[in-house]
Design a protein around this motif. Structure first.
Motif: not given
Length: 133
Positions: A39-41, A84-86, A60-61, A45-47
């Motif tokens: 999740v942190q990864l 990203y979800e799976l 980022r919280s 990636i998204i940021d």
């Protein structure tokens, strides 16, 4: 995660491994740890895609999930969001499968040993709901 814990528990019972509940608890902790790391990864990636400056003062919280959408449009953006979800739960499951095959069952790493016992787990769960008349 619950199904993964049941899967490990049945493997421990099948081979009569000593301290079986410790193995189940360890695998559950491993599942959560790997899932948290992925999740942190995903956040990084998204940021990075959005062009946010990830520096030393960046904090980022996890509670600010409203703006996590990628700027990708069309099919590519849909597949990235699904990935990203799976990816976190899939990575957690695969890490538990590796521990189960290598350290609990003491077998070589093949596809059959990594995913073996899943069908039997679902059959035993289904059979547990049957009542005797």
């Amino acid at each position: 995660m619950i199904l993964t814990a049941i899967w490990v528990y049945q493997a421990v019972l099948k081979i009569k491994k000593p301290h079986g509940l410790f193995w189940v608890a360890g695998c559950a902790a491993l599942f959560f740890a790997v899932q948290w790391i992925f999740v942190q990864l995903n956040i990084v990636i998204i940021d990075t895609y959005q062009g946010d400056d990830i520096g030393a003062e960046y904090d980022r919280s996890l509670g600010s999930v409203g703006d996590r959408a990628t700027n990708e449009k069309g099919t590519g953006g849909i597949f990235l969001n699904i990935l990203y979800e799976l990816l976190p739960p899939l990575a957690g499951f695969l890490s538990v499968a590796l521990v189960r095959a290598k350290f609990i069952l003491n077998e070589s790493l093949t596809v059959a040993t990594l995913f073996g016992g899943i069908k039997e787990m679902f059959v035993s769960i289904k059979d547990s709901f049957k009542t005797s008349e």
